[in-house]
Enzyme design. Sequence first.
Site, PDB file in Angstrom:
ATOM      1  N   PHE A 251      -2.541  -5.650  14.376  1.00 35.74           N
ATOM      2  CA  PHE A 251      -1.096  -5.821  14.241  1.00 35.74           C
ATOM      3  C   PHE A 251      -0.432  -6.225  15.563  1.00 35.74           C
ATOM      4  CE2 PHE A 251      -2.122  -3.578  10.412  1.00 35.74           C
ATOM      5  CZ  PHE A 251      -1.250  -4.103   9.475  1.00 35.74           C
ATOM      6  N   GLY A 259       6.917 -10.252   6.474  1.00 34.10           N
ATOM      7  CA  GLY A 259       7.791 -10.452   5.314  1.00 34.10           C
ATOM      8  C   GLY A 259       7.235  -9.652   4.159  1.00 34.10           C
ATOM      9  N   CYS A 262       7.665  -5.222   1.012  1.00 32.33           N
ATOM     10  CA  CYS A 262       7.625  -3.832   1.489  1.00 32.33           C
ATOM     11  C   CYS A 262       8.274  -3.650   2.854  1.00 32.33           C
ATOM     12  CB  CYS A 262       6.178  -3.350   1.525  1.00 32.33           C
ATOM     13  SG  CYS A 262       5.423  -3.161  -0.103  1.00 32.33           S
TER      14      CYS A 262
END
Length: 436
Positions: A251, A259, A262
């Site tokens: 990440f 996007g 969630c």
Amino acid sequence: MRLSVIGCGYLGAVHAAAMASIGHEVVGIDVDERKVASLSKGVAPFFEPGLQEILTAGIESGRLTFTTDMAAASGAKVHFIGVGTPQQKDGYAADMTYVNAAVDGLVPYLSEGDIVAGKSTVPVGTAASLTPRVEATGATLVWNPEFLREGWAVQDTIDPDRLVVGVPATDAGTTATDVLRQVYHPAVAKGTPFIVTDLATAELVKVSANAFLATKISFINAMAEIAEVTGADVTQLADAIGHDARIGRRFLGAGIGFGGGCLPKDIRAFAARAEELGRGESVGFLREVDAINLRRRERAVELAVTAAGGTVYDKKITVLGAAFKPHSDDIRDSPALDVAVRLHGLGAKVTVTDPAAIENASRVHPQLTYVEGRDNALQGAEVVIVVTEWDEYRRELTPAHVGELVANKVIVDGRNCLDAAAYRDAGFTYYGMGRP
């Protein structure tokens, strides 16, 4: 065990099919007649790797059925609530209409000893507010949040990295815990962490996990903004700090941001709920996380304009990707599609391609030109911009092959997923996000 799943959208359909695949008898219930008709025929209403196979197997085995009749929930031991909690139209808070409707519709068919397991992502305190309605029937309400990654949802349901169950501090809560262990017996048997908490903690686990992931993504994108004005390379920076075990590399991919259905709405709803609780300052940073995320889309457009020579008007730009992430046809709050729409608004001749999401994208944004097939879309492009990191763009596509198709050797890497050196060596002008 006989189970019911209320809500057969992305979460509910996957959960119902996955539970049937491990041996349970499952009925999925939804108000959308077209969706139920499709699922009943064994046709997945959206693209998710592995779903079609377990859906077909469940229907053919007779263990999996779908209906619009809530009465079909009668006789199930556990009732999973998997309906959507979208962002309110007039604010950032979560819209609880569907959750409340699901519980109200289910209550008449609950029996003594039943378990209602919430899976929807909800504001903390939701379970406490719903408990009286459920307990009045003799059933028990627990919260069992989902942690699905689109593109890996089937795997994440059948073989999760952890299971979280929030239960009331009562004998009924203890019984419910034992039943949920049975529901997830394959995962429990292999030693998957089974974490039992109170209701509020279980609700917070989900939103806090999403908030953390969103923050990590926006952090590296903030570093990309600094890199762009200093000449630093954010990908090398991410590699360097990612070796720190306290940080990790996952990440930390700078690009056009996150996007989907969630993360964006969940961090906004979390911030809104914190305001309601009088603790808005505790998660005030999430507003900036959201702002950074949205700025990266604009930066991708700026790079495309620069790549086109200062204006994209009447320029043929090929956009590789429409889904918000690979291995999905989900275009909800898709950064990829947002970039394409913005370029179109600046007068560009935008051609969009995607392995799975063209049908969904064309329905929402018919003003764009959509082309099936990567090579067809690349033909004659004056600028290429990669906005969804599908393998067929980042791994299978070579600079030499792209060069044979395009009109100009100019490429914008909105996901920093390409080999910059290879493209430059092949004569391309390469633009990355936060890269010199």
